[in-house]
Scaffold this motif. Structure first.
Motif, PDB file in Angstrom:
ATOM      1  N   TRP A 208      19.019 -26.586  -3.057  1.00  0.00           N
ATOM      2  CA  TRP A 208      19.782 -25.394  -3.411  1.00  0.00           C
ATOM      3  C   TRP A 208      20.279 -24.699  -2.147  1.00  0.00           C
ATOM      4  N   THR A 209      21.370 -23.955  -2.296  1.00  0.00           N
ATOM      5  CA  THR A 209      21.976 -23.220  -1.191  1.00  0.00           C
ATOM      6  C   THR A 209      22.515 -21.900  -1.711  1.00  0.00           C
ATOM      7  N   VAL A 210      22.284 -20.822  -0.965  1.00  0.00           N
ATOM      8  CA  VAL A 210      22.869 -19.522  -1.273  1.00  0.00           C
ATOM      9  C   VAL A 210      23.956 -19.272  -0.239  1.00  0.00           C
ATOM     10  N   THR A 211      25.156 -18.944  -0.720  1.00  0.00           N
ATOM     11  CA  THR A 211      26.274 -18.646   0.170  1.00  0.00           C
ATOM     12  C   THR A 211      26.778 -17.234  -0.096  1.00  0.00           C
TER      13      THR A 211
ATOM     14  N   VAL B 206      23.476 -18.635   3.712  1.00  0.00           N
ATOM     15  CA  VAL B 206      22.466 -17.599   3.867  1.00  0.00           C
ATOM     16  C   VAL B 206      21.057 -18.180   3.762  1.00  0.00           C
ATOM     17  N   ALA B 207      20.863 -19.108   2.844  1.00  0.00           N
ATOM     18  CA  ALA B 207      19.540 -19.714   2.651  1.00  0.00           C
ATOM     19  C   ALA B 207      19.716 -21.050   1.952  1.00  0.00           C
ATOM     20  N   SER B 208      18.725 -21.928   2.123  1.00  0.00           N
ATOM     21  CA  SER B 208      18.738 -23.204   1.412  1.00  0.00           C
ATOM     22  C   SER B 208      17.303 -23.698   1.271  1.00  0.00           C
ATOM     23  N   GLY B 209      17.091 -24.633   0.359  1.00  0.00           N
ATOM     24  CA  GLY B 209      15.746 -25.140   0.167  1.00  0.00           C
ATOM     25  C   GLY B 209      15.700 -26.244  -0.860  1.00  0.00           C
ATOM     26  N   GLN B 210      14.523 -26.490  -1.383  1.00  0.00           N
ATOM     27  CA  GLN B 210      14.275 -27.564  -2.334  1.00  0.00           C
ATOM     28  C   GLN B 210      13.590 -27.013  -3.586  1.00  0.00           C
ATOM     29  N   ALA B 211      13.462 -27.864  -4.569  1.00  0.00           N
ATOM     30  CA  ALA B 211      12.743 -27.577  -5.820  1.00  0.00           C
ATOM     31  C   ALA B 211      13.418 -26.490  -6.650  1.00  0.00           C
TER      32      ALA B 211
ATOM     33  N   VAL C 243      31.158 -12.106  -2.120  1.00  0.00           N
ATOM     34  CA  VAL C 243      30.739 -12.832  -3.314  1.00  0.00           C
ATOM     35  C   VAL C 243      29.554 -13.717  -2.943  1.00  0.00           C
ATOM     36  N   MET C 244      28.443 -13.544  -3.659  1.00  0.00           N
ATOM     37  CA  MET C 244      27.250 -14.345  -3.449  1.00  0.00           C
ATOM     38  C   MET C 244      27.248 -15.445  -4.512  1.00  0.00           C
ATOM     39  N   GLU C 245      26.962 -16.688  -4.069  1.00  0.00           N
ATOM     40  CA  GLU C 245      26.914 -17.810  -5.001  1.00  0.00           C
ATOM     41  C   GLU C 245      25.661 -18.637  -4.740  1.00  0.00           C
ATOM     42  N   VAL C 246      25.120 -19.211  -5.807  1.00  0.00           N
ATOM     43  CA  VAL C 246      23.985 -20.124  -5.702  1.00  0.00           C
ATOM     44  C   VAL C 246      24.474 -21.502  -6.138  1.00  0.00           C
ATOM     45  N   TYR C 247      24.296 -22.472  -5.258  1.00  0.00           N
ATOM     46  CA  TYR C 247      24.630 -23.866  -5.546  1.00  0.00           C
ATOM     47  C   TYR C 247      23.324 -24.645  -5.619  1.00  0.00           C
ATOM     48  N   ALA C 248      23.266 -25.628  -6.522  1.00  0.00           N
ATOM     49  CA  ALA C 248      22.049 -26.431  -6.638  1.00  0.00           C
ATOM     50  C   ALA C 248      22.386 -27.796  -7.214  1.00  0.00           C
TER      51      ALA C 248
ATOM     52  N   LEU D   9      32.804 -13.789   2.460  1.00  0.00           N
ATOM     53  CA  LEU D   9      33.251 -12.477   2.920  1.00  0.00           C
ATOM     54  C   LEU D   9      34.713 -12.265   2.567  1.00  0.00           C
ATOM     55  N   PRO D  10      35.180 -11.021   2.565  1.00  0.00           N
ATOM     56  CA  PRO D  10      36.568 -10.743   2.204  1.00  0.00           C
ATOM     57  C   PRO D  10      37.600 -11.481   3.062  1.00  0.00           C
ATOM     58  N   ASP D  11      37.229 -11.887   4.262  1.00  0.00           N
ATOM     59  CA  ASP D  11      38.181 -12.616   5.107  1.00  0.00           C
ATOM     60  C   ASP D  11      38.290 -14.098   4.728  1.00  0.00           C
ATOM     61  N   GLY D  12      37.555 -14.532   3.686  1.00  0.00           N
ATOM     62  CA  GLY D  12      37.642 -15.909   3.216  1.00  0.00           C
ATOM     63  C   GLY D  12      36.634 -16.851   3.821  1.00  0.00           C
ATOM     64  N   MET D  13      35.845 -16.377   4.762  1.00  0.00           N
ATOM     65  CA  MET D  13      34.828 -17.225   5.362  1.00  0.00           C
ATOM     66  C   MET D  13      33.587 -17.227   4.477  1.00  0.00           C
ATOM     67  N   THR D  14      33.002 -18.414   4.309  1.00  0.00           N
ATOM     68  CA  THR D  14      31.784 -18.560   3.526  1.00  0.00           C
ATOM     69  C   THR D  14      30.636 -18.850   4.475  1.00  0.00           C
TER      70      THR D  14
END
Length: 99
Positions: A68-71, A82-87, A56-61, A74-79
């Motif tokens: 912002w952060t992209v997470t 993947v990427a993060s930044g500003q603006a 599951v891919m999620e975008v937090y901001a 995985l199926p094993d429950g670990m998050t």
């Protein structure tokens, strides 16, 4: 539209593969990652989607700071981060008439 969908699917697939490669360094149980994003950066979930292999891919901001952060979870429950930044800017674009 099919080209855009293909590009998005490929991008999500690449993010899942990247998350699996860095699993040991940038990953933690999902609740710990989400708690840190909320408490440290004021980020909330802005979007999500299902990626390859059940990830599951999620975008937090944050509306306040623009961080912002992209997470990828995985199926094993670990998050994994993947990427993060500003603006960060939330946009809702419409498709051109001939697409």
């Amino acid at each position: 539209m099919q080209k855009t969908l293909f590009k998005l699917t490929m991008g999500l697939g690449i993010m899942v593969l990247a998350a699996q490669q860095v699993h040991a360094r940038n990953c933690a149980p999902r609740d710990e990652v989400i708690k840190r994003l909320i408490e440290t950066y004021g980020e909330t979930r802005q979007g999500m989607g299902i990626a390859r292999q059940g990830a599951v891919m999620e975008v937090y901001a944050s509306d306040q700071s623009g961080s912002w952060t992209v997470t990828v979870t995985l199926p094993d429950g670990m998050t994994c981060l993947v990427a993060s930044g500003q603006a960060y800017e939330n946009v809702a674009e419409t498709l051109p008439p001939n697409v």
